[in-house]
Each structure stands twice: as C-alpha cells, then as structure tokens.
Design an enzyme around this catalytic site. Structure first.
Site, PDB file in Angstrom:
ATOM      1  N   LYS A 214       0.618  -1.234   0.045  1.00 13.64           N
ATOM      2  CA  LYS A 214      -0.061  -0.044  -0.018  1.00 13.64           C
ATOM      3  C   LYS A 214       0.818   1.307  -0.032  1.00 13.64           C
ATOM      4  O   LYS A 214       1.917   1.341   0.352  1.00 13.64           O
ATOM      5  CB  LYS A 214      -0.872  -0.104   1.036  1.00 13.64           C
ATOM      6  CG  LYS A 214      -2.133  -0.894   0.981  1.00 13.64           C
ATOM      7  CD  LYS A 214      -3.385  -0.864   1.493  1.00 13.64           C
ATOM      8  CE  LYS A 214      -4.303  -1.904   1.080  1.00 13.64           C
ATOM      9  NZ  LYS A 214      -5.452  -2.333   1.896  1.00 13.64           N
ATOM     10  N   ARG A 253      -3.478 -10.005   4.762  1.00  7.55           N
ATOM     11  CA  ARG A 253      -3.929 -10.205   3.403  1.00  7.55           C
ATOM     12  C   ARG A 253      -2.567  -9.603   2.668  1.00  7.55           C
ATOM     13  O   ARG A 253      -2.299  -8.641   2.882  1.00  7.55           O
ATOM     14  CB  ARG A 253      -5.150  -9.345   3.243  1.00  7.55           C
ATOM     15  CG  ARG A 253      -5.319  -9.354   1.486  1.00  7.55           C
ATOM     16  CD  ARG A 253      -6.818  -8.481   1.493  1.00  7.55           C
ATOM     17  NE  ARG A 253      -7.099  -8.549   0.004  1.00  7.55           N
ATOM     18  CZ  ARG A 253      -6.656  -7.788  -1.030  1.00  7.55           C
ATOM     19  NH1 ARG A 253      -5.693  -7.095  -0.731  1.00  7.55           N
ATOM     20  NH2 ARG A 253      -6.908  -8.057  -2.093  1.00  7.55           N
TER      21      ARG A 253
END
Ligand code: PMM
Length: 278
Positions: A214, A253
């Site tokens: 991210k 995840r």
C-alpha cells in the site's frame, strides 16, 4: 506463544489494481497464480474482480462475475479455501455457490444492503472492512476530526456495521473486522491505525489487516519525494507481518505469500524454545 495468523494470498483478476493490475486477468493465469500462492503457504485465496485503487471506476456486475467465478470454481474444486473480494451481493452469492466460503467485503455491507442477508443465509464467514465511499471519491472522506481521531472513528463505524451484520443473522463467530488501511485514509491515518490496533481488537472480533504494497509504505520508503515502487515495498510488509502477528491479529492479506510465510516460520520456530533453554 504467538498465535500464528492465517495468510490470505491476493488474486486480483482485474486490469487495474494498483499492486498487480492486469497480471492475472486471464482465468488460466489467475488459477496458476492461486496455485502458486498455495504452494508458497497461503491458507486462504482472496479472489477479486474489482479494483479498489483510489480513483478506479467500477466494472459492470457481469464483468465482475465473468472474472471471478471461473477462477473460484477451479481453485475451490482443487481444495483451496477461497474468499471472494466483492462489494456486490450478487457476486457473493454466485461465488459462494461456486465454492467460496468467505466473503471479503471492503465496504462492510455499506455498498450493497443485501450483502449481510446473503452471507447470513449461506452461513459464510464475513470480513467487514472499514469503508466510507467508493474508490472514485474516497479521498474526500479521509477526514477524522472527532474525539479520538481515526482510531475511534474506525472502531465506532465498525461497531455500527457489526450491529447490522448480527441483526441480519450472521453468527458472531463468523465475523472478522478489518481497519481498511488506505481506504479513505491518508498515510498518517494508516500509521495511526496500526499503532492503535488494540482499540479495534477490543471490539472482540478477529482482525484481518491488509498492508501489503500500500501507498503508506511507498511514502515511508520514498526517495527524494518519489514513493518507492509497489514491487519494492515487500520488506517493509514483512516487518509488519511479524509485528502484527505478535499483536495477535487473526489474518494478514498479502501479495507475496512466501515472504510472509517465511517471517511467520521464524516466529513459530522461536516459540518452540522453552524459556529455560535460553
Ligand atoms: N485491500 C485491497 C483490496 N481488498 N480487503 C481487505 N479485507 N482488506 C484490505 O486491506 C484490502 C482488501 C486493496 O489492495 P489490492 O488492490 O492490492 O488488492
């Protein structure tokens, strides 16, 4: 003893995900990638057909179904534990019929009001992520001015979702919560949330965390104002894998399952040593 979190390996069957868009758009490529992630140590495969990158436009429901259902059918038939990453009840329903057992809804049921009852009916596990708006305008919602800032807001908004989920008939032990790093959140918000994760854990539900690749990691590792490219953020995610495991999160995840699995194996091995051997 550290409880070792489950690893959810990401299979994005999309042309435009920020982390790996287009690489697994063909069903055969996505299926092969899923098998590779299992071999690398994934416990769950998270299969999604809609990109949630900031600014993304939504695919048609038919497009989303066409992307994920053949991949889910094949991988579930091969014995994989499959979660479907979708905000649409119709897609969740078809995915559950095709062999998925977990619905990972980044909107926590806010994008499609029918979602909680579909999940309840199937008796599936439901991952409810903190979310405020679709990707094309989520940046406008990255404001957390209330008392307690982003941590209190995420806790309270997730608690409100839990009320809706339980009222729809989802069993409490089928609910997993996710703070939604990067979704309607600037980098500082994601870091503050990671720091305050125990406040979200205090709601009493298992937590899934998706930090892998991210932009808050890209910004942290920037050189001269240029964020570190997506594929070079992995070591930072591995560090987080260890730290989050030690904080007792239920699941992670991740895109690079092998890196995360290796890190967890180190933790597991150290836990085997009795205190008097040290
Ligand atoms: N992040 C993305 C997609 N789905 N689901 C959950 N539960 N948590 C997340 O943090 C999350 C998610 C976006 O990442 P990607 O485009 O690399 O899949």
């Amino acid at each position: 003893m550290t409880a070792i979190p489950v690893l959810m390996g990401v299979v994005n069957v999309t042309p435009d995900s920020f982390s790996d868009g287009g690489r697994w758009l063909e069903p055969d490529a996505a299926i092969a990638h899923g098998r590779e992630l299992i071999a690398d140590g994934a416990d769950i495969l998270d299969i999604g057909g809609e990109s949630t990158r900031p600014g993304a436009t939504r695919p048609l429901v038919e497009e989303e179904l066409g992307r994920v259902i053949p991949v889910i059918t094949e991988l579930a038939a091969g014995g994989a534990v499959v979660s479907v990453d979708t905000m649409r009840a119709e897609v969740a329903e078809a995915a559950l019929a095709a062999g998925a057992t977990i619905v990972n809804d980044v909107s926590g049921g806010l994008a499609d009001a029918r979602m909680p009852s579909v999940v309840a009916e199937a008796g599936a596990t439901y991952v409810a992520m903190h979310w405020r708006a679709h990707a094309d305008h989520m940046r406008d919602f990255a404001v957390y001015d209330g008392p307690g800032g982003v941590v209190a807001a995420v806790r309270d908004e997730l608690a409100a979702r839990v009320d809706v989920l339980l009222a729809a008939g989802i069993a409490p032990d089928r609910v997993v919560l996710d703070p939604g790093l990067g979704f309607a959140k600037h980098s500082e918000h994601s870091w503050t949330l990671l720091h305050g994760l125990s406040v979200i854990q205090d709601l009493g539900y298992p937590l899934l965390v998706g930090a892998s690749r991210k932009s808050f990691l890209g910004r942290l590792l920037a050189t001269g104002g240029t964020p570190r490219p997506v594929e070079l953020r992995e070591h930072a995610n591995t560090a987080l894998t260890v730290l989050l495991a030690q904080q007792g999160v239920w699941g992670l995840r991740v895109h690079d399952v092998r890196a995360a699995r290796d890190a967890l194996r180190v933790l597991e091995r150290l836990d085997q040593e009795a205190p008097d051997d040290r």
